[in-house]
Design a protein around this motif. Structure first.
Motif, PDB file in Angstrom:
ATOM      1  N   GLU A  85       0.936  -1.265  -0.056  1.00 52.69           N
ATOM      2  CA  GLU A  85      -0.181  -0.152   0.049  1.00 52.69           C
ATOM      3  C   GLU A  85       0.797   1.060   0.040  1.00 52.69           C
ATOM      4  N   ALA A  86       1.864   1.012   0.724  1.00 52.24           N
ATOM      5  CA  ALA A  86       2.774   2.780   1.093  1.00 52.24           C
ATOM      6  C   ALA A  86       4.566   1.886   1.395  1.00 52.24           C
ATOM      7  N   SER A  87       5.382   3.049   0.874  1.00 55.94           N
ATOM      8  CA  SER A  87       6.927   2.897   1.000  1.00 55.94           C
ATOM      9  C   SER A  87       7.866   3.658   1.210  1.00 55.94           C
ATOM     10  N   ALA A  88       8.602   3.193   1.819  1.00 54.37           N
ATOM     11  CA  ALA A  88       9.647   4.238   1.812  1.00 54.37           C
ATOM     12  C   ALA A  88      11.507   3.469   2.280  1.00 54.37           C
ATOM     13  N   PHE A  89      12.073   3.073   1.834  1.00 54.29           N
ATOM     14  CA  PHE A  89      13.463   3.118   1.774  1.00 54.29           C
ATOM     15  C   PHE A  89      14.275   4.184   2.065  1.00 54.29           C
ATOM     16  N   TYR A  90      15.099   4.200   1.928  1.00 53.76           N
ATOM     17  CA  TYR A  90      16.378   4.600   2.198  1.00 53.76           C
ATOM     18  C   TYR A  90      17.247   3.187   2.461  1.00 53.76           C
ATOM     19  N   SER A  91      18.534   3.248   1.728  1.00 52.95           N
ATOM     20  CA  SER A  91      19.818   2.293   1.483  1.00 52.95           C
ATOM     21  C   SER A  91      21.570   2.675   1.281  1.00 52.95           C
ATOM     22  N   ASN A  92      21.991   2.271   1.850  1.00 57.35           N
ATOM     23  CA  ASN A  92      23.610   2.107   1.834  1.00 57.35           C
ATOM     24  C   ASN A  92      24.146   2.397  -0.181  1.00 57.35           C
ATOM     25  N   SER A  93      25.144   2.670   0.090  1.00 57.84           N
ATOM     26  CA  SER A  93      25.895   2.888  -0.943  1.00 57.84           C
ATOM     27  C   SER A  93      26.528   1.727  -1.626  1.00 57.84           C
ATOM     28  N   ASN A  94      26.236   0.398  -1.035  1.00 53.41           N
ATOM     29  CA  ASN A  94      27.159  -0.757  -1.189  1.00 53.41           C
ATOM     30  C   ASN A  94      28.593   0.067   0.032  1.00 53.41           C
ATOM     31  N   ALA A  95      28.932   1.334   0.369  1.00 49.47           N
ATOM     32  CA  ALA A  95      30.402   1.097   1.250  1.00 49.47           C
ATOM     33  C   ALA A  95      30.156   0.613   2.040  1.00 49.47           C
ATOM     34  N   THR A  96      28.473   0.076   3.240  1.00 47.29           N
ATOM     35  CA  THR A  96      28.077  -0.261   4.509  1.00 47.29           C
ATOM     36  C   THR A  96      26.955  -0.952   4.263  1.00 47.29           C
ATOM     37  N   GLU A 124      21.677 -12.206   3.221  1.00 45.43           N
ATOM     38  CA  GLU A 124      22.055 -12.465   2.542  1.00 45.43           C
ATOM     39  C   GLU A 124      23.600 -10.970   2.920  1.00 45.43           C
ATOM     40  N   GLN A 125      23.454 -10.083   3.525  1.00 44.83           N
ATOM     41  CA  GLN A 125      24.257  -8.864   3.397  1.00 44.83           C
ATOM     42  C   GLN A 125      24.884  -9.360   4.858  1.00 44.83           C
ATOM     43  N   THR A 126      24.425 -10.225   5.411  1.00 39.44           N
ATOM     44  CA  THR A 126      26.057 -10.599   6.232  1.00 39.44           C
ATOM     45  C   THR A 126      26.692 -11.304   5.280  1.00 39.44           C
ATOM     46  N   ALA A 127      25.961 -12.126   5.071  1.00 37.97           N
ATOM     47  CA  ALA A 127      27.499 -13.235   4.096  1.00 37.97           C
ATOM     48  C   ALA A 127      28.242 -12.782   3.015  1.00 37.97           C
ATOM     49  N   SER A 128      28.049 -11.171   2.759  1.00 33.72           N
ATOM     50  CA  SER A 128      28.458 -10.435   1.871  1.00 33.72           C
ATOM     51  C   SER A 128      29.433  -9.280   2.321  1.00 33.72           C
ATOM     52  N   PHE A 129      29.199  -8.858   3.207  1.00 39.07           N
ATOM     53  CA  PHE A 129      29.639  -7.284   4.760  1.00 39.07           C
ATOM     54  C   PHE A 129      31.464  -8.797   5.374  1.00 39.07           C
ATOM     55  N   LYS A 130      30.914 -10.370   5.417  1.00 44.00           N
ATOM     56  CA  LYS A 130      31.979 -11.132   6.016  1.00 44.00           C
ATOM     57  C   LYS A 130      33.079 -10.993   5.488  1.00 44.00           C
ATOM     58  N   ASP A 131      32.837 -10.945   3.616  1.00 46.15           N
ATOM     59  CA  ASP A 131      34.460 -11.153   3.484  1.00 46.15           C
ATOM     60  C   ASP A 131      34.457  -9.628   2.933  1.00 46.15           C
ATOM     61  N   TYR A 132      33.606  -8.580   2.191  1.00 52.09           N
ATOM     62  CA  TYR A 132      33.722  -7.385   2.182  1.00 52.09           C
ATOM     63  C   TYR A 132      34.457  -6.655   2.823  1.00 52.09           C
ATOM     64  N   ASN A 133      33.547  -6.287   4.096  1.00 49.53           N
ATOM     65  CA  ASN A 133      33.755  -5.496   5.298  1.00 49.53           C
ATOM     66  C   ASN A 133      33.134  -5.956   6.784  1.00 49.53           C
ATOM     67  N   ALA A 134      34.401  -5.956   6.799  1.00 48.90           N
ATOM     68  CA  ALA A 134      33.586  -7.476   7.800  1.00 48.90           C
ATOM     69  C   ALA A 134      33.156  -5.987   9.448  1.00 48.90           C
ATOM     70  N   ALA A 135      33.752  -5.199   9.538  1.00 49.70           N
ATOM     71  CA  ALA A 135      33.711  -4.209   9.970  1.00 49.70           C
ATOM     72  C   ALA A 135      31.563  -3.827  10.343  1.00 49.70           C
ATOM     73  N   GLU A 136      30.723  -4.219   9.277  1.00 47.66           N
ATOM     74  CA  GLU A 136      29.755  -3.724   8.650  1.00 47.66           C
ATOM     75  C   GLU A 136      28.631  -4.608   9.871  1.00 47.66           C
ATOM     76  N   VAL A 137      29.331  -6.168  10.047  1.00 50.15           N
ATOM     77  CA  VAL A 137      28.700  -7.317  10.261  1.00 50.15           C
ATOM     78  C   VAL A 137      28.144  -7.445  11.573  1.00 50.15           C
ATOM     79  N   PRO A 138      28.186  -6.053  12.206  1.00 52.48           N
ATOM     80  CA  PRO A 138      27.681  -6.015  13.505  1.00 52.48           C
ATOM     81  C   PRO A 138      26.159  -5.341  13.632  1.00 52.48           C
ATOM     82  N   LYS A 139      26.473  -4.359  12.710  1.00 47.66           N
ATOM     83  CA  LYS A 139      24.913  -3.468  12.260  1.00 47.66           C
ATOM     84  C   LYS A 139      23.674  -4.976  12.413  1.00 47.66           C
TER      85      LYS A 139
END
Length: 172
Positions: A85-96, A124-139
């Motif tokens: 019915e309605a939605s709103a999104f903010y997303s990262n630029s793949n750095a976070t 999916e993001q967790t699996a991706s960031f484990k190899d790419y930017n592990a500092a983001e995994v806790p988020k």
């Protein structure tokens, strides 16, 4: 005389039975009315963009950009736009891993599908960031996913407690 006593006794028994039935029905109706109004009071309607904007403004984010709802619904989450019915999104630029997604579905039964899509995105993001930017995994491990009625909210941020606090002002 026996007939009068029997008739009086029958009337007393009938009156007692009717009085007892009447009270029970009224109590059930009263309880149902309370339950329905409590449910309606618990989840009030709100604009998805209002909550998303507040989360972005007051939350702990470093890299968020507004995202077109059609792209987010179909590409990021694989959802049926006809059910939204309605939605709103903010997303990262793949750095976070940061994300904010607020969706109101047309039919409450579809909310569980949206919640599952949010959970899948976080996995999916967790699996991706484990190899790419592990500092983001806790988020991602502390992602907030809340559902109430027709609303489903996802927040991946540096401060999940703050996100939960903001969301609690909208979703009960």
């Amino acid at each position: 005389m026996k007939k009068k006593i029997a008739l009086a006794l029958t009337l007393v028994i009938c009156m007692a039975g009717l009085a007892a039935c009447g009270d029970k029905k009224d109590d059930k109706k009263s309880d149902n009315a309370k339950t329905e109004s409590t449910t309606q009071e618990e989840q009030k309607d709100f604009e998805c963009s209002e909550l998303a904007d507040k989360l972005k403004a007051e939350g702990s984010f470093t890299d968020l950009q507004a995202l077109d709802s059609k792209i987010a619904v179909e590409r990021l989450y694989g959802l049926d736009p006809e059910q939204i019915e309605a939605s709103a999104f903010y997303s990262n630029s793949n750095a976070t891993a940061e994300d904010v997604a607020v969706i109101k579905v047309k039919d409450e039964s579809y909310a569980s599908t949206v919640k599952k899509a949010f959970e899948d995105r976080v996995a999916e993001q967790t699996a991706s960031f484990k190899d790419y930017n592990a500092a983001e995994v806790p988020k991602l491990e502390d992602a907030v996913i809340k559902t109430s009625g027709k609303y489903v909210v996802l927040v991946v941020s540096g401060d999940s407690a703050k996100a939960k606090d903001i969301i609690s002002g909208y979703i009960k």
